[in-house]
Enzyme design. Structure first.
Site, PDB file in Angstrom:
ATOM      1  N   LYS A 216       7.667  -4.152  -2.148  1.00  0.00           N
ATOM      2  CA  LYS A 216       8.224  -3.177  -1.209  1.00  0.00           C
ATOM      3  C   LYS A 216       9.621  -3.603  -0.732  1.00  0.00           C
ATOM      4  O   LYS A 216      10.061  -4.725  -0.996  1.00  0.00           O
ATOM      5  CB  LYS A 216       7.273  -3.014  -0.017  1.00  0.00           C
ATOM      6  CG  LYS A 216       5.897  -2.442  -0.391  1.00  0.00           C
ATOM      7  CD  LYS A 216       5.993  -1.054  -0.994  1.00  0.00           C
ATOM      8  CE  LYS A 216       4.719  -0.233  -0.895  1.00  0.00           C
ATOM      9  NZ  LYS A 216       3.664  -0.614  -1.849  1.00  0.00           N
TER      10      LYS A 216
HETATM   11  C1  LIG Z   1       2.175  -0.111  -1.580  1.00  0.00           C
HETATM   12  C2  LIG Z   1       1.438   1.087  -1.181  1.00  0.00           C
HETATM   13  C3  LIG Z   1       0.307   1.032  -0.339  1.00  0.00           C
HETATM   14  C4  LIG Z   1      -0.287  -0.217   0.216  1.00  0.00           C
HETATM   15  O1  LIG Z   1      -0.297  -1.277  -0.614  1.00  0.00           O
HETATM   16  P1  LIG Z   1      -0.800  -2.753  -0.245  1.00  0.00           P
HETATM   17  O2  LIG Z   1      -0.554  -3.450  -1.538  1.00  0.00           O
HETATM   18  O3  LIG Z   1      -2.229  -2.657   0.132  1.00  0.00           O
HETATM   19  O4  LIG Z   1       0.037  -3.299   0.873  1.00  0.00           O
HETATM   20  C5  LIG Z   1      -0.277   2.221   0.025  1.00  0.00           C
HETATM   21  N1  LIG Z   1       0.191   3.405  -0.373  1.00  0.00           N
HETATM   22  C6  LIG Z   1       1.282   3.498  -1.168  1.00  0.00           C
HETATM   23  C7  LIG Z   1       1.778   4.845  -1.547  1.00  0.00           C
HETATM   24  C8  LIG Z   1       1.937   2.357  -1.605  1.00  0.00           C
HETATM   25  O5  LIG Z   1       3.006   2.474  -2.398  1.00  0.00           O
END
Ligand SMILES: *Cc1c(COP(=O)(O)O)cnc(C)c1O
EC number: 2.6.1.102
Length: 380
Positions: A216
């Site tokens: 992210k």
């Molecule tokens: C990254 C993401 C998440 C959560 O991801 P984690 O790996 O659990 O932190 C949830 N929804 C979307 C759309 C994502 O891109």
């Protein structure tokens, strides 16, 4: 595919490397090491600590919300946010099929059932129009909420996702959900730093959720956050994610089913150091987006940019190709030239767990599924 060599050269020049170029890598250019060492020296590496509190305060400031709760990852954040919004086992939650798997999984973790409504072509996120059409056809308002006439189940929440950091049409979505008495929980996992009419994504719904996974914009190894302007729900969120223990100097008493979804202080230290650099990272990514935009414009290829009244964080940047065939060629050429490129997700109803979920026609989602590919988007 036309221009492919130019595209490869341009991306290589932009990242100034002949090596493999990933889609999105983390950058640690601030106080990361200092805060991590500080955490170890303090011995508070685990589930309580000063950085957890500081991280929550920073998230409140950044998103302009009353309460932020640090949790172990973004998926857990969605799961608990839905429960806080009133989603119970056997309820339905409306979301988009064009999303990362976590969005749908978090619904099911609550014993609830996903219903897939189409996205808009411009935002690539949940379409207020499609939602209203779906509800007009399938829903009815009862005293205690909105019900699906076809299944008899309560439609307890709507879970829009801001795809790649491009905000959905929030004003219109809020209007539709208000009309149908449906709570909004925003999956803002991808949109840290993205704004809609000057306000941060995640702050519009009853609750919003973020992810700090390694890919992210801002990462702390693994982590998530729930944000809300409802302080009662916020406190409840903190309580539920820390085992629902009644405060006491030594006794263990838990009065409902809680979770151990705490973000360790080690991760929170990393998160604080990263959040300090959020503005510069966003600026850096915006510069790359501008370069891409000019370049692809010249080549007659659609590069996705932010819509009027919104500010995108340009988390993962993307181009829209002519058709699935061109998409395949593009992916093959890029990846074989050590430039990472990935298609947008396969729609949720193509996956075995979600194949039987109720859904509308999904015309836009399928259009985008065939054409959208991500290109390297890291901070440089
Ligand atoms: C990254 C993401 C998440 C959560 O991801 P984690 O790996 O659990 O932190 C949830 N929804 C979307 C759309 C994502 O891109």
């Amino acid at each position: 595919m036309k221009h492919i060599q130019d595209i490869i050269s341009f991306i290589r020049d932009s990242f100034q490397t002949k090596e493999f170029i990933p889609l999105h890598e983390p950058r640690f250019r601030g106080n990361e090491k200092k805060y991590l060492i500080d955490t170890i020296d303090s011995t508070f590496v685990s589930s309580v600590g000063a950085y957890v509190d500081r991280f929550e305060e920073m998230m409140e400031t950044i998103t302009g919300t009353q309460k932020a709760v640090a949790v172990v990852n973004g998926t857990a954040a969605i799961q608990v946010a839905l429960r806080l919004a009133g989603v119970n086992s056997g309820d339905e939650v409306i979301t988009q099929a064009l999303t990362f798997i976590a969005t749908a999984n978090a619904i099911v973790y609550n014993g609830a059932i996903p219903v897939f409504v189409d996205v808009d072509l411009d935002t690539m996120g949940l379409s207020p129009n499609a939602l209203n059409n779906f509800l007009e056809e399938h829903a009815e308002l009862r005293e205690n909420g909105c019900y699906n006439k076809t299944t008899g189940r309560k439609i307890a929440a709507c879970l829009p996702m801001h795809t790649f950091g491009f905000p959905v049409h929030l004003d219109e979505l809020i209007e539709v959900c208000k009309k149908w008495n449906i709570a909004i929980v925003e999956d803002a996992a991808e949109s840290l730093g993205s704004k809609y009419k000057g306000k941060h994504t995640g702050s519009f719904g009853k609750l919003g959720t973020f992810s700090f996974n390694g890919n992210k914009t801002v990462t702390c190894g693994g982590g998530g956050a729930i944000v809300t302007n409802d302080t009662v729900l916020g406190e409840k969120g903190k309580y539920l994610t820390t085992t629902a223990k009644k405060p006491h100097p030594y006794e263990f008493y838990h009065d409902e089913l809680g979770y151990n979804y705490r973000m360790p202080n080690l991760n929170a230290a990393l998160a604080c150091a990263q959040l300090e650099q959020l503005d510069s990272m966003l600026e850096n990514k915006r510069e790359l987006a501008n370069l891409y935009s000019n370049f692809f414009n010249e080549k007659g290829i659609i590069f996705r940019t932010e819509l009027p009244n919104t500010k995108a964080n340009y988390w993962l940047m993307c181009v829209e190709l002519k058709d699935k065939n061109e998409r395949e060629q593009f992916l093959k050429e890029m990846n074989s030239n050590k430039i990472m490129s990935r298609p947008i997700w396969q729609l949720m109803f193509r996956l075995p767990m979600y194949a039987t979920c109720q859904r509308d026609e999904q015309v836009n989602a399928q259009f985008l599924e065939d054409r959208i590919v991500n290109i390297p988007s890291s901070v440089r």
